[in-house]
Design a protein around this motif. Sequence first.
Motif, PDB file in Angstrom:
ATOM      1  N   VAL A 147       0.836  -1.208   0.000  1.00 22.68           N
ATOM      2  CA  VAL A 147       0.000   0.000   0.000  1.00 22.68           C
ATOM      3  C   VAL A 147       0.869   1.256   0.000  1.00 22.68           C
ATOM      4  CG1 VAL A 147      -1.770   1.201   1.324  1.00 22.68           C
ATOM      5  CG2 VAL A 147      -1.684  -1.295   1.317  1.00 22.68           C
ATOM      6  N   PRO A 148       0.524   2.249  -0.825  1.00 20.92           N
ATOM      7  CA  PRO A 148       1.311   3.483  -0.788  1.00 20.92           C
ATOM      8  C   PRO A 148       1.270   4.131   0.587  1.00 20.92           C
ATOM      9  CG  PRO A 148      -0.099   3.429  -2.729  1.00 20.92           C
ATOM     10  CD  PRO A 148      -0.514   2.276  -1.864  1.00 20.92           C
ATOM     11  N   THR A 149       2.402   4.580   1.046  1.00 23.02           N
ATOM     12  CA  THR A 149       2.493   5.205   2.357  1.00 23.02           C
ATOM     13  C   THR A 149       3.242   6.521   2.233  1.00 23.02           C
ATOM     14  OG1 THR A 149       4.518   3.952   2.666  1.00 23.02           O
ATOM     15  CG2 THR A 149       2.544   3.052   3.673  1.00 23.02           C
ATOM     16  N   LYS A 150       3.269   7.054   1.036  1.00 23.71           N
ATOM     17  CA  LYS A 150       4.070   8.253   0.768  1.00 23.71           C
ATOM     18  C   LYS A 150       3.684   9.392   1.717  1.00 23.71           C
ATOM     19  CE  LYS A 150       5.066  11.541  -2.824  1.00 23.71           C
ATOM     20  NZ  LYS A 150       4.653  12.126  -4.088  1.00 23.71           N
ATOM     21  N   ALA A 151       4.668  10.013   2.299  1.00 27.31           N
ATOM     22  CA  ALA A 151       4.414  11.091   3.251  1.00 27.31           C
ATOM     23  C   ALA A 151       3.790  12.291   2.554  1.00 27.31           C
ATOM     24  CB  ALA A 151       5.720  11.489   3.927  1.00 27.31           C
ATOM     25  N   LYS A 152       2.919  13.003   3.295  1.00 26.78           N
ATOM     26  CA  LYS A 152       2.362  14.261   2.777  1.00 26.78           C
ATOM     27  C   LYS A 152       3.213  15.414   3.276  1.00 26.78           C
ATOM     28  CE  LYS A 152      -2.422  13.509   1.661  1.00 26.78           C
ATOM     29  NZ  LYS A 152      -3.823  13.813   1.923  1.00 26.78           N
TER      30      LYS A 152
END
Lengths: 504, 504
Positions: free
Chosen positions: A8-13
């Motif tokens: 699952v994408p967990t890219k930081a905002k």
Amino acid sequence: MSAAEKTVPTKAKKVSEIQQWDIETDVAIVGFGGAGSSAAIEAADAGVTVHIFEASSAAGGSTALSGGEVYLGGNGGTAMQRQFGFDDQSADMEKYLLMQHGPQSDEAKVAAYVDGGVAHFDWLVDKNIPFKQSFLDERVVEPMTDDCLIYSGNEKTWPEIEHCKPAPRAHVVQMAGMGAGKVLMQHLQKAVEDRGVNIHYDARALCLIIDEADSIVGIVVRIDGKELNVKAQGGVILCAGGFVMNEEMVKQYAPKLTRCNIPTGNPGDTGSGIQMGMSVGAAAINMHEGFASIPFYPPSTLTFGMIVTDKGQRFINEDAYHGRVGTALLEQNSERIYFIVDVDAYGDYEKLNFMNADVVATGDSIEELEQELKLPKSCLTHTMKLYNEFAEQGEDPMFHKQPAWLRPLEAPFVALDITPGRGAIFPYFTLGGLDTKIAGEVLKVDGTVIDGLYAAGRTSCGIPRRGSGYNSGISIGDATFFGRQAGIAAAARAKESQVSDTAA
Amino acid sequence: MSAAEKTVPTKAKKVSEIQQWDIETDVAIVGFGGAGSSAAIEAADAGVTVHIFEASSAAGGSTALSGGEVYLGGNGGTAMQRQFGFDDQSADMEKYLLMQHGPQSDEAKVAAYVDGGVAHFDWLVDKNIPFKQSFLDERVVEPMTDDCLIYSGNEKTWPEIEHCKPAPRAHVVQMAGMGAGKVLMQHLQKAVEDRGVNIHYDARALCLIIDEADSIVGIVVRIDGKELNVKAQGGVILCAGGFVMNEEMVKQYAPKLTRCNIPTGNPGDTGSGIQMGMSVGAAAINMHEGFASIPFYPPSTLTFGMIVTDKGQRFINEDAYHGRVGTALLEQNSERIYFIVDVDAYGDYEKLNFMNADVVATGDSIEELEQELKLPKSCLTHTMKLYNEFAEQGEDPMFHKQPAWLRPLEAPFVALDITPGRGAIFPYFTLGGLDTKIAGEVLKVDGTVIDGLYAAGRTSCGIPRRGSGYNSGISIGDATFFGRQAGIAAAARAKESQVSDTAA
């Protein structure tokens, strides 16, 4: 396809993408298991506001599913150890843990853990966690009774026995039967609730929020289908478990564990915490290692038996901890592994066994057993002959099984098939995670700290680092001990930022 | 202290921090070894501008230090394989490589590599790299002669022999003696120079440059003590080698290799490329694995001998590839490992050996050798008796050494000590690196691509993933093959951005 492509994408905002803060807190904790609850208690005791976000609908995590064993000692012994006369010196425990975990040990963490062990036991007792005043001197994976103190590793086996004075260090929470982790968690949960911590269940952490200076300033969580932005003044503590339930990650990072069959943990052990850390450049270390066990006792009488490959060769002292034996099984160049016992060693196997291995051969002589197992001629016969000759003298010059478990094996014989993948139970879980300092600060690969980010429990890489050196109780010990340190550190950081806000 | 705390900061710079661009290029390549040169050739052939930044003062990297073997086949065989009658089907090579590298194989990469092998050999020949028309059917680590085609892995050993039709696949660059990698690199270097690529020596890449959208837009390099900002329109390709020369990283990520003693690579193999990738959230995978060898042939006659633990037990078919044997040595629960040979097998050991193992015992009988080695009574004697009984019939039912290397061993006997850490040579290097797609795009842990970042060679995790499944020539094959793909991809991306610039 690489494993990463399936996760699952967990890219930081970035904080610039955040329109509004939905929740503001001093400390945000992801995961309400042993690590998360310990962090929350310490942060709350330090007087700051705390929010816990738990993906499932109840507290517990993998700690609640565990045996409720806490591996502690040192400094002359915990109150419990001293009561039974065990003078557990820090030097012995420290040396022991470093032997267990080999070159990848974190020496500073081990030293801190040993040094703080006595106080940590008192802290647990102070949280009303029940420990019966008792010492059970038996070879068990977990007590079936409500007893407390047990030997839960390789303290009394070779080679540790020759280097470190043994002491029983697993402190088992009081409960009749196995699985006392749930009692441990009930009390930690109550301590968290008593402190007015804000608890959000069914709250999934999606990604971290990072500011222009690369500090972690919050986290995005999903609650009731809505994405909420959580601002955390002191920091975010990731206590979201390991990755044993993420099949692709296990295959990619810890391939040797793919031969085991019982992933041990809670469904939330998907590696999401580790992935969130990695998404902001954290170093994940020791990712290849795991606990892998063949829980062959009870009945402990099996320990009198002999474990052999399809070459009829022994490869380990059978009185070693089940996790060491399980790990060694995975390393054998062998298509089958057998437990060879005689009638006395077989004992109550049918009644007590929970490793679920099948009897695949019996023989009125070792030659007959060898034939029935279709082993190369005379290989097992010779192994048995040699074993018995030495056992007669209470010796095992090849693998150093201790005299207490040595006696000649006598026909008739029984062979159990304990080959991974052939029916026997092989529990496993992961021992890799984010690289952290003692206080839980998460490190980048270049050794710098990610400001505002903490991790504990199996989201981090803690004391236990090798399957061959695992001891029951070391995960819960590590998770609660270092969870506390992270809670203390994040609370202190929140307070510092309050002071600087006031000053400004 | 955790290992990370000792490494060099590689934190990416933001484009907003960049005052000026000192160099502008379509493609920037870090490292001028096999991967970097192959990438540069393809990018230049695609018609874009290329700058290579090499930390040392010459081209070469670890490729120049290698044996110059390139592991290729499939599609019915390369021109060289066909010439000697080897009909090397893709299905055999693919199955073979997947057996070698087990659960952590990247199936898509393996398929692409096998499918492109014949054309890749032609590409190398087209770069004027010399390969003699010859097939050397001997058991060698590298030819001492200038011969070409050799078996360089486990093609003819158990268990592969039972599943995949063997073919010699190492294509050795023509040069009399060992170390033909330098000839390979001379020609690749010339091909790069001929194409007008801008080459910067003594140019150390310090960190990546990242824009607001998290795309990689360039790199900071230090040349003549000055930090220069390099803008790379198409992207940055990291070909900076593995991390075998970074002691702390090896200890942290690949602890089993710490028992080896000859790090194999160039001094630049410090993991800097992997660290730069991780600093922007790239996933580093398979970091625990490595090549670990005991180069016990020549003389190949040693293969007739027997390798045993301090329990007198064999544990491997001695005709396996030296890397598989070396890897197995590291996995033994044994304080000593011995090579037991008779006079015929000892053969020219004193003249030819380069593993540097000492003779530690001799015996006119196996009982005498056993005593001299202080092994438990009768354990080695029995192993030898059993081995000889079966060898007499050309069989090895326990470890499946092939008949070509089986014959009874006869007194007098010699024992060589090949225990890791006791003097014998154990070369090693790392097999973990950045997770990449076939075209070299670097992946984050969540499976998304890091726009503008590519990696190849040992900075990435390629075809070889396990020490037990390594074949000589697979690293150079992988580095040059996937280096080319990365060059093609980055050039295409540069061209796309030119088109969109023009359109805008």
